[in-house]
Design a protein around this motif. Sequence first.
Motif, PDB file in Angstrom:
ATOM      1  N   VAL A   1      33.592  67.204  68.923  1.00 58.43           N
ATOM      2  CA  VAL A   1      32.563  66.759  68.312  1.00 58.43           C
ATOM      3  C   VAL A   1      32.255  67.046  66.903  1.00 58.43           C
ATOM      4  N   ILE A   2      32.501  68.709  66.826  1.00 55.81           N
ATOM      5  CA  ILE A   2      32.441  69.201  65.590  1.00 55.81           C
ATOM      6  C   ILE A   2      33.539  68.694  64.508  1.00 55.81           C
TER       7      ILE A   2
ATOM      8  N   THR B   1      31.762  71.947  77.375  1.00 55.76           N
ATOM      9  CA  THR B   1      33.112  72.558  77.368  1.00 55.76           C
ATOM     10  C   THR B   1      33.426  73.010  75.934  1.00 55.76           C
ATOM     11  N   ARG B   2      34.336  73.655  75.703  1.00 54.71           N
ATOM     12  CA  ARG B   2      35.077  74.110  74.583  1.00 54.71           C
ATOM     13  C   ARG B   2      35.479  73.010  73.732  1.00 54.71           C
ATOM     14  N   GLU B   3      36.340  72.048  74.765  1.00 52.94           N
ATOM     15  CA  GLU B   3      37.082  70.806  74.144  1.00 52.94           C
ATOM     16  C   GLU B   3      35.821  69.904  73.427  1.00 52.94           C
TER      17      GLU B   3
ATOM     18  N   GLN C   1      25.692  70.234  71.036  1.00 52.93           N
ATOM     19  CA  GLN C   1      26.862  69.891  69.907  1.00 52.93           C
ATOM     20  C   GLN C   1      26.623  68.802  69.261  1.00 52.93           C
ATOM     21  N   TYR C   2      25.919  67.600  69.825  1.00 51.15           N
ATOM     22  CA  TYR C   2      25.877  66.488  68.882  1.00 51.15           C
ATOM     23  C   TYR C   2      24.837  66.474  68.055  1.00 51.15           C
ATOM     24  N   ALA C   3      23.815  67.003  68.609  1.00 49.93           N
ATOM     25  CA  ALA C   3      22.656  67.230  67.768  1.00 49.93           C
ATOM     26  C   ALA C   3      23.024  68.010  66.651  1.00 49.93           C
TER      27      ALA C   3
ATOM     28  N   VAL D   1      32.005  56.613  62.407  1.00 50.50           N
ATOM     29  CA  VAL D   1      32.849  57.346  63.744  1.00 50.50           C
ATOM     30  C   VAL D   1      32.018  58.555  63.898  1.00 50.50           C
ATOM     31  N   GLY D   2      31.836  58.805  65.076  1.00 53.46           N
ATOM     32  CA  GLY D   2      31.176  60.013  65.551  1.00 53.46           C
ATOM     33  C   GLY D   2      31.299  60.262  67.125  1.00 53.46           C
ATOM     34  N   ASP D   3      31.398  61.455  67.589  1.00 52.26           N
ATOM     35  CA  ASP D   3      31.771  61.495  68.960  1.00 52.26           C
ATOM     36  C   ASP D   3      30.424  62.140  69.756  1.00 52.26           C
ATOM     37  N   VAL D   4      29.772  61.214  70.391  1.00 50.74           N
ATOM     38  CA  VAL D   4      28.539  61.560  71.181  1.00 50.74           C
ATOM     39  C   VAL D   4      28.491  62.411  72.377  1.00 50.74           C
ATOM     40  N   ALA D   5      29.894  62.759  72.891  1.00 56.24           N
ATOM     41  CA  ALA D   5      29.904  63.482  74.092  1.00 56.24           C
ATOM     42  C   ALA D   5      29.495  62.586  75.123  1.00 56.24           C
ATOM     43  N   THR D   6      29.617  61.190  75.351  1.00 58.92           N
ATOM     44  CA  THR D   6      29.017  60.506  76.392  1.00 58.92           C
ATOM     45  C   THR D   6      29.208  61.138  77.794  1.00 58.92           C
ATOM     46  N   GLU D   7      30.286  61.796  77.977  1.00 60.45           N
ATOM     47  CA  GLU D   7      30.563  62.116  79.420  1.00 60.45           C
ATOM     48  C   GLU D   7      29.623  63.138  80.016  1.00 60.45           C
TER      49      GLU D   7
END
Length: 261
Positions: free
Chosen positions: A119-120, A112-114, A163-165, A98-104
Amino acid sequence: MGSQQIFPRFSGKSVLVTGAGTGFGAEIAFRAAQEGARVGVHYNRSKDGAEQTAARIREIGGAAFVVQADISSWDSIRQLADETFAHFGGLDVLVNNVGDVATEQMSWQELTRESLDRVIDVDVKGTLLMCHEFGRRMVEAGHGNIVNIGSTVVVRGSARAPQYAAAKYGLLGITKSYAAAFAPAVRVNTFAPGFMETGATLERSDWQGGRREKLLAATPLGRIPAPEVVAGTALFLATDDASHMTGAYLLADGGFNMVGA
């Protein structure tokens, strides 16, 4: 790939894969089943995908159980660990996919702060707590393997989503720390695939706008693989052949980065 021989490296073993309802996680879960494992298919929101992964596993005569949890919640992770260990009577392998890659997000300027928080919370805190809770139980049992799915983004950074990196770099610290803490009973390693053609990748506007061709030209092996091509490579880290590897970062990217030692 059709003629490839698959060996039962996980015969009689239990494997939990997080985020196994979609993309790479689904292929790792299926591959583990092909190799003889009983598989825990975790999802947060992709229930249909998880059920589909489990159905694929059962179609080949494998055993699968589907389990839901929010990896950004410590309580949810504790419950997931309890459920998994109770179901299997222990656990041999955990794959933290599982990992959020901020695809959008298509540019650093769109941060964005959200997105930063999400991601963190998922990639760093979630993975750390998964290692913490599952690893603690594995150490008590005297054996186990944890494979954290990282990214080659730690080599070049990400102008698209810093943030992803940052999160994937954090993953290396998590891997090394718990590898040191859990040794010698439990090994913890990071597997980093390069670019893969998942459904999410194929839909990205930059992918459709020429990025794929640029990457192909810069990849010595000349292909962007489907996730099933490297699923077995990720699982290698949990096999006996990798028994002297812990705290390691294993890269499979077709030669794109060629990182120095």
